[in-house]
Design an enzyme around this catalytic site. Structure first.
Site, short mmCIF file in Angstrom:
data_model
loop_
_atom_site.label_atom_id
_atom_site.label_comp_id
_atom_site.label_asym_id
_atom_site.label_seq_id
_atom_site.Cartn_x
_atom_site.Cartn_y
_atom_site.Cartn_z
N PRO A 37 -2.22 -11.04 5.14
CA PRO A 37 -1.16 -11.72 4.12
C PRO A 37 0.15 -10.95 4.51
CG PRO A 37 -2.59 -9.78 3.07
CD PRO A 37 -3.25 -10.19 4.52
N ALA A 97 4.02 -10.90 3.23
CA ALA A 97 5.07 -11.29 2.15
C ALA A 97 6.17 -11.96 2.76
CB ALA A 97 5.63 -10.07 1.26
N CYS A 157 0.77 -2.58 -0.32
CA CYS A 157 2.30 -2.63 -0.31
C CYS A 157 2.93 -1.59 -0.65
CB CYS A 157 2.69 -3.81 -1.31
SG CYS A 157 4.33 -4.27 -1.20
N LYS A 203 -7.32 -4.85 0.09
CA LYS A 203 -6.69 -4.91 1.12
C LYS A 203 -5.70 -3.30 0.98
CE LYS A 203 -3.85 -6.01 5.01
NZ LYS A 203 -2.81 -5.14 5.15
N ASN A 252 -7.32 -3.34 10.57
CA ASN A 252 -5.78 -4.04 10.61
C ASN A 252 -4.73 -3.02 11.05
OD1 ASN A 252 -3.38 -4.72 8.23
ND2 ASN A 252 -3.57 -5.74 10.32
N ASP A 283 -1.77 -2.93 14.64
CA ASP A 283 -1.19 -2.76 15.99
C ASP A 283 -2.17 -3.82 17.16
OD1 ASP A 283 0.62 -1.06 15.54
OD2 ASP A 283 -0.60 0.59 15.86
N GLY A 335 -1.66 -9.64 12.02
CA GLY A 335 -0.36 -9.90 11.25
C GLY A 335 0.67 -10.20 12.08
N ARG A 336 1.54 -9.37 12.19
CA ARG A 336 2.80 -9.43 12.95
C ARG A 336 2.77 -10.17 14.34
NH1 ARG A 336 5.48 -3.73 12.47
NH2 ARG A 336 3.61 -2.95 12.61
#
Length: 329
Positions: free
Chosen positions: A17, A19, A102, A141, A202, A204, A226-227
């Site tokens: 997820p 944002a 977060c 998470k 999660n 890298d 993610g990224r």
């Protein structure tokens, strides 16, 4: 594959997820590239409880995304439970995820997000109350810890498990690190060894080879990307295929990248209208073009576009130019 409660996740690759990014348009595009599970960007519990229009719009889910997880955040037990019940009863989400990672101050000041990382007892209290009041599986998470002096990932994961959650995802960075430095996969391995519920690692994961290495080293049930998936859903596809067959799929052509970028744009238009979608697509288009020669000039042009037609013209002109150069070389 692995199971989260009664939900079967068909492979071990999970979309994180993010944002401002992980809305329906992005999730569905990534899902079509093979993600076993996709997770929505976090939604405020108070936004849901107060029927805030923007918050409720963020709960939109397409059947084609299944299985998918919808993430909520909050710092107060009653509103978190009420929001979870709304998601449970009024959306077709497969899983309810609670954000405990977060790092931004406006979230942690509300006693939400990464603030929970300092208090395993609060984690147990909050998660157990949500689990008791919903039918869907509940997951969490979290990050490895608040800072290097307060890394309670193992105790926190045990609290999550004791509270009845069906899985936990661990980002191997502390709240203090934000997105800097390196993710600590040793702590993720320790979490996996300490609990019996599925653990998703999660941090890298930027290539299929690294994904496999982390799975093999830690024994986690899934890896969360993610990224590395921003503007690059092929990362998901390549990772799924590599884990299944050991084969490395070639990179997409410029035209293939543009085709998917525009598919993404059309889905964003569907939920946000053309004007807002085009403003948001400026960052996405930059991600799709990342690594391609001469993309700075094209990105500057994209930052001025306001219509889908203009985006089409700029992107296809660039893709055709790149493919001509590739054929000539």
């Amino acid at each position: 594959m692995f199971k989260i409660g009664n939900i079967t996740v068909p492979n071990r690759v999970v979309l994180a997820p993010m944002a401002g990014v992980s809305n329906y348009a992005f999730r569905l595009t990534v899902k079509e590239f093979g993600a076993g599970l996709v997770t929505a960007e976090m939604v405020s519990d108070k936004g849901i409880v107060n029927k805030d229009k923007k918050s409720l719009q963020m709960l939109y889910i397409d059947e084609a995304e299944m299985p998918m997880s919808l993430q909520i955040f909050g710092g107060e037990k009653d509103t978190l439970v009420e929001a979870a019940q709304f998601v449970d009863q009024n959306t077709n989400a497969s899983i309810i995820d609670i954000n405990m990672g977060c790092p931004v101050p406006k979230i942690t000041k509300c006693d939400a997000g990464a603030r929970w990382l300092l208090d395993p007892d609060k984690i147990y209290e909050m998660v157990s109350h949500v689990v008791k009041h919903v039918d869907k599986p509940v997951t969490v998470k979290m990050r490895s810890g608040w800072d290097e002096d307060h890394i309670y990932a193992v105790d926190n994961a045990k609290a999550v498990e004791a509270a009845g959650a069906s899985a936990v995802a661990v980002h191997g960075r502390t709240r203090k690190q934000l997105y800097e430095g390196r993710a600590d996969w040793d702590i993720i391995k320790q979490v996996k060894q300490a609990v019996n519920i599925p653990v998703i690692g999660n941090g890298d994961i930027d290539s299929p080879e690294v994904a496999k290495q982390r799975l093999d080293e830690t024994g986690v049930d899934g890896i969360m990307i993610g990224r590395a998936a921003l503007g690059n859903p092929w990362m998901i596809y390549k990772t799924v295929k590599y884990l299944e067959t050991g084969e490395l799929i070639p990179d997409p052509t410029p035209k293939e990248k543009v085709d998917v970028c525009l598919l993404h744009a059309d889905r964003l238009i569907k939920i946000k209208g053309e004007r807002i979608a085009m403003m948001e697509m400026r960052k996405h288009a930059a991600w799709y073009l990342k690594g391609m020669p001469g993309n700075g000039r094209v990105r500057r042009r994209i930052n001025d576009i306001e219509t889908r037609d203009a985006l089409v013209d700029v992107l296809y002109e660039y893709a055709e130019e790149m493919e001509r150069k590739m054929q000539a070389s």
